[in-house]
Design a protein around this motif. Structure first.
Motif, PDB file in Angstrom:
ATOM      1  N   ARG A 252       0.823  -1.306   0.070  1.00 54.69           N
ATOM      2  CA  ARG A 252       0.212   0.131   0.098  1.00 54.69           C
ATOM      3  C   ARG A 252       0.902   1.268  -0.063  1.00 54.69           C
ATOM      4  N   VAL A 253       2.026   1.224   0.777  1.00 55.78           N
ATOM      5  CA  VAL A 253       3.032   2.311   0.688  1.00 55.78           C
ATOM      6  C   VAL A 253       3.319   2.674  -0.590  1.00 55.78           C
ATOM      7  N   LYS A 254       3.962   1.399  -1.145  1.00 53.21           N
ATOM      8  CA  LYS A 254       4.385   1.751  -2.509  1.00 53.21           C
ATOM      9  C   LYS A 254       3.466   2.379  -3.749  1.00 53.21           C
ATOM     10  N   ASP A 255       2.274   1.901  -3.412  1.00 56.28           N
ATOM     11  CA  ASP A 255       0.903   2.227  -4.236  1.00 56.28           C
ATOM     12  C   ASP A 255       0.893   3.700  -4.000  1.00 56.28           C
ATOM     13  N   VAL A 256       0.928   4.144  -2.925  1.00 59.68           N
ATOM     14  CA  VAL A 256       0.622   5.646  -2.445  1.00 59.68           C
ATOM     15  C   VAL A 256       1.913   6.467  -2.994  1.00 59.68           C
ATOM     16  N   LEU A 257       2.987   6.012  -2.701  1.00 61.24           N
ATOM     17  CA  LEU A 257       4.288   6.926  -3.139  1.00 61.24           C
ATOM     18  C   LEU A 257       4.356   6.934  -4.680  1.00 61.24           C
ATOM     19  N   VAL A 258       3.943   6.092  -5.180  1.00 64.08           N
ATOM     20  CA  VAL A 258       3.956   5.913  -6.961  1.00 64.08           C
ATOM     21  C   VAL A 258       2.936   6.915  -7.414  1.00 64.08           C
ATOM     22  N   GLY A 259       1.806   6.658  -6.689  1.00 65.42           N
ATOM     23  CA  GLY A 259       0.590   7.852  -7.138  1.00 65.42           C
ATOM     24  C   GLY A 259       1.206   9.143  -6.784  1.00 65.42           C
ATOM     25  N   MET A 406       6.210  19.016   5.322  1.00 67.62           N
ATOM     26  CA  MET A 406       5.230  18.631   6.065  1.00 67.62           C
ATOM     27  C   MET A 406       3.801  18.382   5.666  1.00 67.62           C
ATOM     28  N   GLY A 407       3.781  19.025   4.336  1.00 72.97           N
ATOM     29  CA  GLY A 407       2.400  18.805   3.546  1.00 72.97           C
ATOM     30  C   GLY A 407       2.886  17.528   2.697  1.00 72.97           C
ATOM     31  N   THR A 408       4.013  17.029   2.395  1.00 66.00           N
ATOM     32  CA  THR A 408       4.075  15.617   1.761  1.00 66.00           C
ATOM     33  C   THR A 408       3.547  14.704   2.951  1.00 66.00           C
ATOM     34  N   PHE A 409       4.175  14.949   3.986  1.00 68.01           N
ATOM     35  CA  PHE A 409       3.851  13.800   5.079  1.00 68.01           C
ATOM     36  C   PHE A 409       2.178  13.828   5.204  1.00 68.01           C
ATOM     37  N   GLU A 410       1.554  14.838   5.329  1.00 65.08           N
ATOM     38  CA  GLU A 410       0.116  14.855   5.638  1.00 65.08           C
ATOM     39  C   GLU A 410      -0.537  14.245   4.389  1.00 65.08           C
ATOM     40  N   GLU A 411      -0.105  14.464   3.086  1.00 67.57           N
ATOM     41  CA  GLU A 411      -0.874  13.968   2.138  1.00 67.57           C
ATOM     42  C   GLU A 411      -0.516  12.344   2.308  1.00 67.57           C
ATOM     43  N   PHE A 412       0.667  12.021   2.696  1.00 72.23           N
ATOM     44  CA  PHE A 412       0.889  10.322   2.617  1.00 72.23           C
ATOM     45  C   PHE A 412       0.035   9.784   3.510  1.00 72.23           C
ATOM     46  N   TYR A 413       0.112  10.237   4.996  1.00 68.75           N
ATOM     47  CA  TYR A 413      -0.514   9.562   5.762  1.00 68.75           C
ATOM     48  C   TYR A 413      -2.145   9.744   5.947  1.00 68.75           C
ATOM     49  N   ARG A 414      -2.498  10.789   5.099  1.00 70.66           N
ATOM     50  CA  ARG A 414      -3.972  10.895   4.640  1.00 70.66           C
ATOM     51  C   ARG A 414      -4.403   9.646   4.035  1.00 70.66           C
ATOM     52  N   GLN A 415      -3.589   9.279   3.252  1.00 68.83           N
ATOM     53  CA  GLN A 415      -4.151   7.942   2.337  1.00 68.83           C
ATOM     54  C   GLN A 415      -4.340   6.865   3.226  1.00 68.83           C
TER      55      GLN A 415
END
Length: 510
Positions: A252-259, A406-415
């Motif tokens: 799931r992490v890989k899918d999110v980061l690739v996205g 910080m915005g990158t983390f907020e978007e990543f964890y929001r997934q």
């Protein structure tokens, strides 16, 4: 009344006055126990018998427990060796006593821990003394001997029939010396309806339990009487294979980061200290780089690192980088930099890619990540393992700021449905500014650290030939899994203490 032969056999073997076990009826009727149980449940559905159950606790010695029955508990051997060495009068060398007790490997730690717990004596400054009044044949040793005597055939024993204190059983179980389980005994008793049926007469019928190719080919299935299929009968749970919860989280992490536009990095688990620490502007005399905290390997040094890159990194360590740079002025050894160890973080991959050694295109903007295993000599506890997975990532671009990170983390964890990430300023030798990330555990409400991040310093990017900003992070996959599954102990997820039932049922929520 007409009943299948197996049901009639069980009905006739059952008693209206006594509960008979499935095993007893199976022995009398020459039927398999599982056949008897199935027939009994079918008869119970007709109201002809009552099926009961009795649950007993069982105890069985483990292989380690059997070994200690023969050799003696480690703490008992340590006590007796100490007493023989005169430690009941004056303290003696602990090492000598351990040798005399023939303790080796994990047994030493087991012996010392239980030696103190049981009050056999004390250990102070490498010297051991024993209490002459202590009883080495204590309740645990006595219970093991009693279990061994009763367990001569290697079968599980009825725990309720043995005269062993509950606290002792719990202690032996926690030490892994016995296995505590449960056995369920099914019983069958005739009901009044069953007695009436037998008195009025029951006719046996031949029933077919399965439709076979032979029945189909011969056409006999048309006249056959099939046994009723009881969909409510108890059956063993079939467990199919499934992807491990950590692997599902990693996918799931890989899918999110690739996205989010990232590309995946790959690299060696065993790498030169140069890539693991030196490129990160970690001084060679930093405590985290001692033999206590790194897993060094007895292999040849890595000679493939270019002399030019080595010189630039050494210069950053000695003199800093840029007009205002100031190095550590601490010892530097190229030999140490080329030594190979298991990576303590996957930032070694980032260094390889940023330097161009791994073939990464260095023109900004760039985004890279990895989800791979790292190795640290940590103390095992609910949030730390010796081996774990790190979510590494970095972004190369012009004019990056903390808000971008910080915005990158907020978007990543929001997934993953996590919206309460908190940031705390932190110090790293290789990033400035830096901060740690924290999340709230969904079950305990405890705030747990889930990552570390920052913007790489010039002393990191300059020697690698990077002349723009690079923000980077290392996040813990296992701790993300704790937040998404509700696991309270990281050791429940993988390793020898993994909770199998939890792994079977846990879902990755997002």
């Amino acid at each position: 009344m007409r009943l299948p032969e197996r049901q009639l056999a069980v009905l006739e073997a059952a008693s209206a006055t006594d509960e008979r076990t499935v095993a007893e009826i199976a022995a009398e009727t020459d039927l398999k126990p599982e056949t008897v149980a199935g027939a009994a449940f079918d008869l119970a559905d007709e109201g002809l018998v009552e099926v009961g159950s009795v649950t007993d606790r069982t105890l069985a010695l483990t292989d380690e427990g059997r070994r200690y029955v023969d050799e003696g508990l480690p703490e008992t051997r340590l006590y007796r060796a100490g007493r023989d060495a005169g430690a009941d009068a004056d303290s003696v060398s602990m090492g000598a006593v351990i040798g005399e007790a023939a303790l080796d490997g994990p047994e030493v730690d087991i012996a010392l821990a239980n030696f103190a717990r049981k009050g056999y004596g004390s250990v102070d400054g490498g010297e051991l003394s024993v209490d002459p009044d202590a009883d080495p044949d204590d309740a645990e040793a006595t219970a093991l001997a009693a279990l061994a005597e009763a367990d001569a055939d290697g079968e599980s024993l009825d725990g309720d029939a043995l005269d062993v204190d509950e606290a002792v059983i719990d202690r032996l179980d926690s030490r892994g010396l016995i296995a505590v389980g449960e056995s369920v005994t099914r019983t069958v008793r005739l009901t009044d309806e069953g007695v009436d049926a037998l008195m009025t007469g029951v006719e046996a019928t031949e029933t077919v339990g399965a439709l076979t190719p032979e029945l189909l080919a011969s056409g006999e299935w048309r006249d056959a009487e099939f046994a009723a299929y009881n969909v409510e009968a108890e059956a063993e749970t079939a467990r199919g294979g499934r992807k491990h919860v950590l692997r599902r989280t990693a996918d799931r992490v890989k899918d999110v980061l690739v996205g989010m536009g990232f590309q995946e990095m790959e690299g060696p688990h065993a790498d030169a200290d140069f890539w693991i620490n030196d490129c990160l502007f970690m001084p060679q005399d930093h405590p985290a780089r001692t033999h206590w905290d790194r897993f060094a390997l007895d292999v040849d040094r890595m000679e493939s690192i270019s002399d030019e890159l080595m010189a630039r990194v050494e210069s950053a360590h000695r003199d800093g980088w840029g007009d205002d740079g100031d190095g550590y002025h601490s010892p530097w050894s190229e030999e140490f930099a080329r030594e190979v160890a298991l990576r303590g973080h996957t930032t070694s991959l980032s260094m390889r890619y940023l330097s161009g050694v791994a073939g990464a295109e260095l023109e900004p903007p760039q985004r890279y990540f990895s989800v791979e295993k790292v190795y640290r000599n940590d103390t095992l506890d609910p949030t730390h393992l010796l081996e774990f997975f790190q979510i590494e990532g970095w972004v190369m671009a012009e004019d990056l700021s903390v808000r971008d990170l910080m915005g990158t983390f907020e978007e990543f964890y929001r997934q993953f449905g996590i919206t309460d990430i908190r940031f705390k300023p932190h110090y790293n030798p290789y990033t400035e500014p830096s901060f740690e990330l924290f999340g709230e555990h969904p079950e305990t409400g405890e705030e747990i650290e889930i990552g570390n991040s920052g913007v790489f310093r010039e002393e990191v990017t300059g020697p690698l030939g990077v002349d723009c900003d690079v923000m980077a992070w290392g996040l813990a996959l296992e701790r993300l899994a704790m937040l998404t599954t509700g696991a309270e102990d990281i050791r429940d997820l993988h390793g020898t203490l993994a909770d199998i039932e939890f792994l079977r049922d846990a879902e990755v929520s997002y």
